[in-house]
Motif scaffolding. Sequence first.
Motif, short mmCIF file in Angstrom:
data_model
loop_
_atom_site.label_atom_id
_atom_site.label_comp_id
_atom_site.label_asym_id
_atom_site.label_seq_id
_atom_site.Cartn_x
_atom_site.Cartn_y
_atom_site.Cartn_z
N GLU A 20 0.83 -1.20 0.00
CA GLU A 20 0.00 0.00 0.00
C GLU A 20 0.87 1.25 0.00
OE1 GLU A 20 -3.80 -1.86 2.46
OE2 GLU A 20 -2.23 -0.81 3.54
N THR A 21 1.92 1.23 0.79
CA THR A 21 2.85 2.35 0.85
C THR A 21 3.50 2.58 -0.51
OG1 THR A 21 3.29 1.97 3.20
CG2 THR A 21 4.95 3.21 1.98
N LEU A 24 1.25 4.22 -3.13
CA LEU A 24 1.12 5.66 -2.90
C LEU A 24 2.41 6.39 -3.24
CD1 LEU A 24 -1.00 5.53 0.37
CD2 LEU A 24 -1.77 6.04 -1.95
N GLU A 27 2.50 7.02 -6.81
CA GLU A 27 1.60 8.11 -7.17
C GLU A 27 2.21 9.47 -6.85
OE1 GLU A 27 -2.11 7.36 -5.18
OE2 GLU A 27 -2.53 5.58 -6.38
N LYS A 29 3.08 10.59 -3.75
CA LYS A 29 2.70 11.13 -2.45
C LYS A 29 3.90 11.20 -1.52
CE LYS A 29 -1.99 10.18 -3.02
NZ LYS A 29 -3.24 10.43 -2.53
N GLU A 33 1.82 12.43 3.54
CA GLU A 33 0.54 12.17 2.88
C GLU A 33 0.18 10.69 2.95
OE1 GLU A 33 0.56 15.67 -0.52
OE2 GLU A 33 1.64 13.80 -0.92
N ILE A 34 1.20 9.84 2.77
CA ILE A 34 0.97 8.39 2.85
C ILE A 34 0.51 8.02 4.24
CG2 ILE A 34 2.10 6.12 2.79
CD1 ILE A 34 3.96 7.34 0.58
N GLU A 36 -0.97 9.86 6.44
CA GLU A 36 -2.33 10.36 6.67
C GLU A 36 -3.36 9.46 5.98
OE1 GLU A 36 -4.77 14.37 5.61
OE2 GLU A 36 -2.77 14.62 6.49
N GLU A 37 -3.09 9.08 4.76
CA GLU A 37 -4.04 8.25 4.00
C GLU A 37 -4.19 6.86 4.60
OE1 GLU A 37 -4.90 6.83 -0.56
OE2 GLU A 37 -3.95 8.77 -0.19
N LEU A 38 -3.08 6.30 5.09
CA LEU A 38 -3.11 4.93 5.63
C LEU A 38 -3.33 4.89 7.15
CD1 LEU A 38 -0.21 3.24 3.60
CD2 LEU A 38 -2.68 3.20 3.13
#
Length: 72
Positions: A20-21, A24, A27, A29, A33-34, A36-38
């Motif tokens: 997942e990291t 991102l 992308e 990020k 940001e990573i 925060e999103e995860l």
Amino acid sequence: MPSHVLSGLIRSGLSRRQAETQVLRMEGKTQAEIGEELGLGTGTVKSHCHRIDAKVREATKLLELVEKEGER
């Protein structure tokens, strides 16, 4: 998050969180940001990035060794 990319990274040896990291990261990020999103701390994201990069280096070395042996 594209599931085919995520599953490919997992099959290649990354943990789910590492995969997942990495998605991102690809992308563009930032680590903040990573995180925060995860729902992860920045330190955890840095740790995942470090481990991902180490696995890539190890895989690259393995491929180089296999190629050298194939040339013999």
